[in-house]
Design a protein around this motif. Structure first.
Motif, short mmCIF file in Angstrom:
data_model
loop_
_atom_site.label_atom_id
_atom_site.label_comp_id
_atom_site.label_asym_id
_atom_site.label_seq_id
_atom_site.Cartn_x
_atom_site.Cartn_y
_atom_site.Cartn_z
N ALA A 189 0.84 -1.19 0.00
CA ALA A 189 0.00 0.00 0.00
C ALA A 189 0.88 1.24 0.00
CB ALA A 189 -0.91 0.01 1.22
N HIS A 190 0.60 2.17 -0.91
CA HIS A 190 1.35 3.42 -1.00
C HIS A 190 0.51 4.51 -0.33
CE1 HIS A 190 4.13 1.62 -4.04
NE2 HIS A 190 3.06 0.89 -4.29
N VAL A 191 0.83 4.79 0.93
CA VAL A 191 0.01 5.66 1.76
C VAL A 191 0.54 7.08 1.74
CG1 VAL A 191 -0.93 6.02 4.08
CG2 VAL A 191 -0.51 3.68 3.25
N PRO A 192 -0.27 8.07 1.35
CA PRO A 192 0.21 9.46 1.32
C PRO A 192 0.45 9.99 2.73
CG PRO A 192 -2.13 9.34 0.79
CD PRO A 192 -1.65 7.93 0.85
N ILE A 193 1.57 10.70 2.88
CA ILE A 193 1.99 11.25 4.17
C ILE A 193 2.22 12.75 4.04
CG2 ILE A 193 3.69 11.15 6.03
CD1 ILE A 193 2.13 8.57 5.81
N THR A 194 1.68 13.51 4.97
CA THR A 194 1.89 14.95 5.03
C THR A 194 2.31 15.33 6.45
OG1 THR A 194 0.25 15.38 3.30
CG2 THR A 194 0.87 17.24 4.70
N ASN A 195 3.47 15.95 6.56
CA ASN A 195 4.01 16.35 7.87
C ASN A 195 4.07 15.18 8.84
OD1 ASN A 195 4.25 19.03 6.97
ND2 ASN A 195 2.15 19.50 7.59
N GLY A 196 4.47 14.03 8.33
CA GLY A 196 4.68 12.86 9.17
C GLY A 196 3.43 12.09 9.55
N GLU A 197 2.26 12.53 9.06
CA GLU A 197 1.01 11.86 9.41
C GLU A 197 0.27 11.41 8.15
OE1 GLU A 197 -1.29 14.42 11.87
OE2 GLU A 197 0.02 14.17 13.62
N VAL A 198 -0.57 10.41 8.31
CA VAL A 198 -1.35 9.91 7.17
C VAL A 198 -2.25 11.02 6.63
CG1 VAL A 198 -3.13 8.28 6.46
CG2 VAL A 198 -1.33 7.53 8.02
N GLN A 199 -2.20 11.20 5.32
CA GLN A 199 -3.06 12.18 4.64
C GLN A 199 -4.29 11.47 4.13
OE1 GLN A 199 -2.73 15.63 4.07
NE2 GLN A 199 -4.78 15.43 3.21
N GLU A 200 -5.45 11.80 4.70
CA GLU A 200 -6.68 11.10 4.31
C GLU A 200 -7.55 11.91 3.35
OE1 GLU A 200 -7.94 8.19 7.86
OE2 GLU A 200 -8.12 10.31 8.38
N THR A 201 -7.48 13.21 3.41
CA THR A 201 -8.31 14.04 2.55
C THR A 201 -7.60 14.28 1.22
OG1 THR A 201 -7.39 16.04 3.54
CG2 THR A 201 -9.44 15.17 4.49
N GLY A 202 -8.38 14.49 0.18
CA GLY A 202 -7.81 14.73 -1.14
C GLY A 202 -8.90 14.85 -2.18
#
Length: 397
Positions: free
Chosen positions: A147-160
């Motif tokens: 799974a390629h999970v998007p990360i923003t500022n060290g946390e999982v990015q769920e919105t998009g």
């Protein structure tokens, strides 16, 4: 008379792809439920609200459909070069039964996110920004998924802005790679044939019949049929199938006798205890239709139509594991799936399902006359809906 109190168990309610379920860390479960067996099954049944003779799961977390009556148990992986072990339980709605025979491809999209947020992935594998590559060991089917999970500022990015047909709101895109869903020790086509004839006895008003089928074991064991052989156009929506109890009985008979031919069970009666697998799907070419959301799907938007049943009902969109089977079969000449594609076998296809469309790609090859698949990829999305505790009576398990 005194009554036992409820207990609370840490849990997260998550959507993954077009499914949702209750996620647990293995070590958060009551000790008796940390191992396979009756106690674990009973606990999950009570959490979800099954068995429910009313078919609503009102007294539990389930949503009374095959795509919302699901549970996931995760732990740090015991396998080399993997981050997390993923165990999936499909909970029956009206029966006291948890099926552990297969994977949920849709919820796989949420596994990496949960694993990262709950400390199951080593910190040095999580970038500050970018994508975390989470190596998942799928325990039910003993396969690797990435799974390629998007990360923003060290946390999982769920919105998009990624939109997934069958899901109302956009979210962050999660690419999921099913690695070698059929390994060298297994037969992709259990009978050794790309197409077979499946004999099904009379069911209600339906006479005994012989169907042309492709039976494949990729992602999840799946039986493909031609829509027209069943009297369908291949563009049906849920109600056209699920409101027809006689048709559902015939599909269950097809599933049971297909399972025998695939070597999954010995007799049709055993199919009752193996509800999650195999899946049954019917296919046709790229016909235009209007999806369940009212969206017009034009013939140029897709290369074929696929409708699939899960737990005895037509799925509202498409199971992720069945999409793996579709992508694999589409890439192999001669299958019923590739036969309905105007251009023939293709390594990447977009197919129509009741809620819209889905694109899936498969890397297949033929080695010494045997077909294998190296990887199947698709994009999904995932989101935490609620986190905290679930509560169940302490005598539930």
């Amino acid at each position: 008379m005194s009554q036992l109190p409820q207990i609370k168990i840490p849990a997260t309610y998550m959507r993954g792809g077009t499914s949702k379920g209750v996620f647990f860390s293995l070590t958060d479960l009551p000790e008796r439920c940390q191992v396979a067996g009756e106690a674990r099954d009973n606990m999950l049944l009570r959490v979800i609200g099954s068995p429910d003779p009313y078919g609503k799961q009102t007294d539990g977390m389930g949503g009374a459909t095959s795509s919302t009556s699901k549970t996931v148990i995760l732990s740090k992986s015991s396998q080399a070069d993997h981050d997390v072990d993923y165990l999936f339980g499909q909970v029956a709605i009206d029966k006291a039964f948890v099926d552990w025979s297969g994977n949920c491809g849709n919820l796989t999209a949420a596994v990496g996110s949960f694993a990262i947020s709950n400390g199951l992935v080593a910190a040095d594998r999580i970038p500050h920004n970018g994508h975390a590559v989470v190596r998942i060991w799928q325990q039910n089917i003993k396969k690797t998924i990435i799974a390629h999970v998007p990360i923003t500022n060290g946390e999982v990015q769920e919105t998009g802005e990624f939109e997934l047909d069958g899901v109302t709101f956009p979210a962050a895109e999660v690419q999921v790679d099913f690695v070698s869903p059929v390994d060298a020790s297994e037969a992709m086509f259990p009978t050794g044939n790309i197409t077979d004839v499946l004999n099904v006895p009379a069911v209600g008003e339906f006479a005994a019949a012989s169907f042309s089928v492709t039976m494949i074991n990729a992602g999840i064991p799946t039986i493909f049929l031609n829509a027209q052989d069943l009297g369908y156009t291949g563009t049906e929506l849920q109600d056209a199938i699920n409101s027809d109890e006689k048709a559902l009985e015939r599909f269950e008979a097809i599933r049971a006798y297909g399972a025998i031919k695939m070597g999954l069970i010995d007799n049709a009666e055993q199919a009752v205890a193996r509800q999650h697998t195999p899946k049954v799907a019917f296919v046709t070419g790229n016909k235009a239709y209007v999806s369940s959301s009212g969206k017009s799907i034009e013939s140029i938007d897709i290369e074929l139509n696929v409708r699939a049943l899960s737990m005895g009902k037509l799925h509202h969109a498409m199971m992720g594991t069945a999409a793996v089977a579709i992508g694999t079969a589409a890439a192999i000449p001669g299958t019923l799936v590739s036969q309905v594609i105007a251009s023939g076998a293709n390594s990447s296809v977009t197919f129509g399902h009741p809620s819209g469309t889905l694109k899936v790609g498969a890397q297949t090859e033929q080695v010494n006359g045997e077909w294998t698949v190296n990887k199947v990829s698709m994009s999904r999305s995932a989101r935490v809906l609620m986190e905290g505790w679930v509560r169940i009576p302490s005598d539930s398990f």
